[in-house]
Design an enzyme around this catalytic site. Structure first.
Site, mmCIF file in Angstrom:
data_model
loop_
_atom_site.group_PDB
_atom_site.id
_atom_site.type_symbol
_atom_site.label_atom_id
_atom_site.label_comp_id
_atom_site.label_asym_id
_atom_site.label_seq_id
_atom_site.Cartn_x
_atom_site.Cartn_y
_atom_site.Cartn_z
ATOM 1 C CB ALA A 85 5.055 0.208 -1.570
ATOM 2 N N GLY A 95 20.742 20.062 -16.095
ATOM 3 C CA GLY A 95 21.529 21.062 -15.384
ATOM 4 C C GLY A 95 22.044 22.165 -16.291
ATOM 5 C CE1 TYR A 118 -1.287 7.068 9.413
ATOM 6 C CE2 TYR A 118 -0.301 5.001 8.726
ATOM 7 C CZ TYR A 118 -0.463 6.361 8.561
ATOM 8 O OH TYR A 118 0.196 7.024 7.553
ATOM 9 C CD GLU A 134 4.038 1.111 8.888
ATOM 10 O OE1 GLU A 134 3.308 0.249 9.430
ATOM 11 O OE2 GLU A 134 5.016 0.809 8.195
ATOM 12 C CD GLN A 143 15.642 13.539 -4.879
ATOM 13 O OE1 GLN A 143 16.507 12.684 -4.974
ATOM 14 N NE2 GLN A 143 15.674 14.645 -5.562
ATOM 15 C CD GLN A 182 -3.168 0.480 4.252
ATOM 16 O OE1 GLN A 182 -3.120 1.702 4.156
ATOM 17 N NE2 GLN A 182 -2.124 -0.263 4.565
ATOM 18 N NE ARG A 184 2.566 -2.822 6.594
ATOM 19 C CZ ARG A 184 2.819 -1.732 5.888
ATOM 20 N NH1 ARG A 184 1.857 -1.177 5.175
ATOM 21 N NH2 ARG A 184 4.021 -1.225 5.867
ATOM 22 N NE ARG A 188 11.995 11.233 14.144
ATOM 23 C CZ ARG A 188 11.721 12.053 13.127
ATOM 24 N NH1 ARG A 188 12.423 13.128 12.926
ATOM 25 N NH2 ARG A 188 10.751 11.778 12.289
ATOM 26 N N GLY A 240 -4.249 3.876 1.434
ATOM 27 C CA GLY A 240 -5.202 3.790 2.544
ATOM 28 C C GLY A 240 -6.502 4.547 2.284
ATOM 29 C CG HIS A 248 -1.955 8.757 0.181
ATOM 30 N ND1 HIS A 248 -3.306 8.600 0.349
ATOM 31 C CD2 HIS A 248 -1.768 10.021 -0.241
ATOM 32 C CE1 HIS A 248 -3.909 9.731 0.054
ATOM 33 N NE2 HIS A 248 -2.998 10.619 -0.308
ATOM 34 C CD1 TRP A 284 13.163 12.659 8.674
ATOM 35 C CD2 TRP A 284 14.306 11.557 10.251
ATOM 36 N NE1 TRP A 284 12.808 11.335 8.600
ATOM 37 C CE2 TRP A 284 13.493 10.634 9.561
ATOM 38 C CE3 TRP A 284 15.106 11.076 11.288
ATOM 39 C CZ2 TRP A 284 13.451 9.273 9.859
ATOM 40 C CZ3 TRP A 284 15.071 9.713 11.601
ATOM 41 C CH2 TRP A 284 14.242 8.839 10.886
ATOM 42 C CB SER A 331 -0.861 -0.011 1.262
ATOM 43 O OG SER A 331 -1.539 1.215 1.365
ATOM 44 C CG HIS A 360 4.152 7.362 9.673
ATOM 45 N ND1 HIS A 360 4.960 6.860 8.688
ATOM 46 C CD2 HIS A 360 2.896 7.023 9.311
ATOM 47 C CE1 HIS A 360 4.239 6.240 7.781
ATOM 48 N NE2 HIS A 360 2.986 6.311 8.139
HETATM 49 FE FE1 SF4 Z 1 11.796 4.734 -5.431
HETATM 50 FE FE2 SF4 Z 1 12.789 7.231 -5.487
HETATM 51 FE FE3 SF4 Z 1 11.033 6.374 -7.305
HETATM 52 FE FE4 SF4 Z 1 10.239 6.834 -4.816
HETATM 53 S S1 SF4 Z 1 11.015 8.343 -6.247
HETATM 54 S S2 SF4 Z 1 9.709 5.085 -6.082
HETATM 55 S S3 SF4 Z 1 11.998 6.103 -3.716
HETATM 56 S S4 SF4 Z 1 13.098 5.621 -7.009
#
Ligand code: SF4
Ligand code: NAP
Length: 667
Positions: free
Chosen positions: A311, A644, A167, A165, A340, A101, A215, A256, A59, A27, A573, A25, A253
């Site tokens: 996932a 770039g 929840y 997680e 990212q 989910q 889960r 740390r 979810g 989101h 973080w 799962s 979540h």
């Molecule tokens: Fe994987 Fe990065 Fe693509 Fe997310 S953005 S699915 S972490 S390769």
């Protein structure tokens, strides 16, 4: 057969899954977007076509209080169920199976209607939850059952009940968040009544022949989390209550400890699921940082689980299972666990996609179709932008020539893959190399593209990338001053004491490179991040220790902004914590005066200091390398500038690959 354990069917009694691969799962934000059900239908259907054994959706809340965000996805009515049918029909038409989910966020909700076992605010949501009354708890259980029934009516093959997680369900189980004194709080037996009643009611609502995955948080990674004996006890009760499969949840979540980011070793948490193997008679799924078929196969062959969940790898490559099964593993576009374009987008309320596959979640709009007008195209520069553009053009049937002045493909990726914890970038390069072969891109390495070459092509794409920004102060050409390329790529010797100028993504990467210890195995990772693999107390946390570092490092910036402010939401973080644990001195408001044999002379908040270092490494950002483009302007009719070379200021691989792909589609 390739990967025999992975491609062994799983018989659930009333239905059989064709292999042991679960699309976990996640989101994506499609749930709340305009025409979201049509988009999700296309997104999931493509993954079903790719051969996955079972899909779990992002979810969906069983009621309004359980929404992730105001007006987030919810299933409680017949009309909502009709919408979901678009998803289930599309997946079934591809021969796939899909569970929905059910996620009740509890105190993690981002809205004022949040509810929880106790009125305790979480550290990651601004809203203090309302404490559920006894009646509220019973209604919530009924809402879970109703949601399950509606999912069945919508054509789903099952549901996954999100019990981990951190929840709502997890909040009931753990004493840290459940301070109740009634029959739903106090003893462990009381605290687990909520999940048990939910599973029992859901099973009762839908009968025997419907998949219910639970889960289960097997490793909370928060203070006062469940003990291992409690985890085992709960798992047995959940099986008795009617679950078909138990999936593994790792870490709340708010924990740390990095659990899915790229520095987590591959398959790094399957040991947790393995502890439960043999204690139940229903199958167990393991998860986290499983991104290639050999990792998944080994986990199953070693008896760590009955099934694996992935996932993000399905964002990166919807065809993962078919490619693995057909022995085309080298064609898999591997998830590099960067977060990212997926999780960082979701946390920014943007639709998820994937850094290495911009088509992910854009299945209805980004399509790579054969060209009707074949052209001869030169792509200059084989960094992320040039690679993605060249491959997309070649996929469409153009004749593509890729020119690269260096002896290898990859540009900035060749630097990134050298950073400890970012080794996955080499998979992206492997993927592109293979795609070049398959689609017959003419690769010219060690070749500078001369202006005179341009006349031989219908179109020229300039993707000549960036150069590291040089700095200009007294002594900046002193032999102790190195560029990040000198250090990371050319491996120039670096002393024991180092100052890094610039604390952007590259500065943090170089700090990691210079402070990393050689040991990268799972046990070492767990120890460094304070995870107790022996599970001596609830939550499985150890006192966090300092991480060892072979060097003393200063990480410097001029501005007063938070250090690493531009790093990813879900990973910044981790980088900051790692630096702190390695005692890297992160200093803001620095003004660079000069470098001499004594070291780096700076003003910190206006006060003079000499940092007695052996080396100074410049990581002061990038400037575009666009000279070729300037030279070709006016001489080439169809000239393009990407990556770039187009925009160095906020360059990252996500932007470069997306721009390269989109231009490849447009030509
Ligand atoms: Fe994987 Fe990065 Fe693509 Fe997310 S953005 S699915 S972490 S390769
Ligand atoms: P960046 O993020 O722009 O950071 C440049 C750093 O150099 C800043 O700390 C800046 O801070 C400093 N600086 C700028 N000009 C300077 C000058 N003239 N003299 C001294 N210091 C100067 O650039 P980057 O680190 O090269 O990263 C490039 C891109 O790659 C970014 O988009 C980044 O997000 C991405 N990237 C991300 C990651 C990651 O997320 N882990 C890793 C690598 C790269 P001050 O101006 O305050 O001094």
């Amino acid at each position: 057969m390739n990967y025999p354990h992975l491609f062994q069917p799983l018989d659930l009694g009333f239905t059989t899954l064709k292999n042991r691969i679960l699309m976990g799962s996640m989101h994506t934000g499609l749930e709340e977007s305009k025409n979201g059900f049509e988009k999700q239908a296309a997104y999931f259907a493509e993954r079903a076509r790719g051969g996955v054994g079972l899909i779990v959706t992002g979810g969906v809340a069983p009621n309004r209080a359980g929404w992730t965000i105001p007006f987030g996805s919810k299933l409680s009515t017949k009309s909502e169920a009709r919408q979901h049918k678009k998803i289930t029909d599309a997946v079934h038409a591809e021969g796939g199976k899909i569970c929905m989910q059910i996620l009740h966020t509890g105190r993690y909700a981002y809205h004022p209607m949040a509810v929880a076992p106790s009125g305790l605010k979480s550290p990651i949501s601004p809203f203090k939850p309302w404490e559920l009354s006894d009646g509220g708890i019973r209604e919530t259980i009924t809402d879970f059952a109703n949601c399950t029934l509606k999912a069945q009516e919508a054509g789903y093959d099952g549901v996954e009940i999100m019990g981990s997680e951190g929840y709502l369900i997890n909040q009931f189980i753990v004493s840290k968040t459940n301070k109740r004194t009634d029959e739903w709080g106090g003893s462990y037996e009381n605290r687990i009544k909520f999940p048990i009643e939910i599973v029992r009611s859901c099973r009762e609502a839908v009968g025997k022949n419907f998949i219910i995955i639970y889960r289960l948080s097997m490793l909370d990674l928060v203070e006062d989390g469940s003990t291992w004996d409690e985890v085992v006890h709960l798992a047995k009760e959940i099986e008795k209550a009617g679950a078909t499969i138990i999936n593994t949840g790792i870490g709340w979540h708010e924990a740390r400890v990095p659990t899915i980011a790229t520095m987590v070793p591959r398959g790094g948490f399957s040991w947790v699921t393995q502890r439960l193997m043999g204690k139940l008679s229903i199958p167990l799924i393991t998860t986290n940082r499983i991104n290639m078929p050999d990792v998944a196969e080994k986990i199953l062959a070693d008896g760590h689980a009955d099934m694996v969940s992935m996932a993000r790898p399905f964002l990166a490559d919807p065809e993962f299972p078919n490619k693995a099964m057909q022995g085309r593993t080298d064609e898999i576009n591997t998830c590099i666990a960067c977060n990212q374009a997926c999780l960082d987008h979701v946390f920014d309320r943007k639709t998820a996609s994937c850094i290495v596959n911009p088509r992910a979640c854009n299945e209805l709009t980004i399509n790579i179709l054969p060209t009707k007008n074949k052209k001869k195209v030169a792509v200059v520069g084989a960094g992320p932008a040039g690679l993605s553009c060249a491959v997309t053009l070649a996929q469409r049937g153009h004749e593509v020539h890729l020119f690269e002045a260096q002896s290898m493909l990859g540009g900035q990726f060749n630097i990134a893959k050298e950073i400890p914890g970012k080794e996955e970038f080499s998979e992206t390069l492997r993927y592109y190399r293979r795609q070049m072969e398959i689609h017959q891109v003419n690769v010219h390495l060690n070749t500078r593209f001369e202006e005179s070459n341009a006349a031989n092509f219908d179109e020229v794409v300039v993707a000549t990338g960036v150069n590291g920004r040089t700095v200009d102060f007294e002594g900046s050409n002193h032999p102790m001053v190195l560029s990040y390329t000198d250090v990371v790529l050319h491996k120039k010797p670096v002393g024991k004491k180092v100052a890094i100028i610039g604390a952007g993504g590259v500065g943090f990467d170089v700090a990691e490179f210079l402070t990393h210890s050689e040991n990268t195995d799972i046990k070492h990772f767990m120890k460094e991040w304070g995870v107790d693999m022996e599970y001596k107390k609830g939550g499985a946390l150890l006192e966090s220790e300092e991480m060892s570092s072979p060097r003393e490092v200063y990480l410097l910036q001029r501005s007063s902004n938070k250090m690493g402010e531009g790093l990813g939401k879900t990973t910044g973080w981790i980088h900051r914590t790692a630096m702190r644990l390695k005692d890297v001195k992160m200093i803001k408001e620095v003004s660079y005066q000069k470098v001499d044999n004594d070291g780096l002379h700076v003003l910190i908040k206006g006060q003079p200091h000499v940092l007695e270092v052996d080396n100074v490494v410049i990581c002061a950002g990038q400037v575009s390398n666009n000279q070729l483009y300037t030279n070709l302007q006016g001489k080439v009719k169809h000239l393009h500038l990407i990556g770039g070379a187009f925009e160095a200021g906020d360059l990252d691989a996500k932007f470069a690959i997306e721009q390269g792909t989109k231009l490849g589609i447009a030509i």
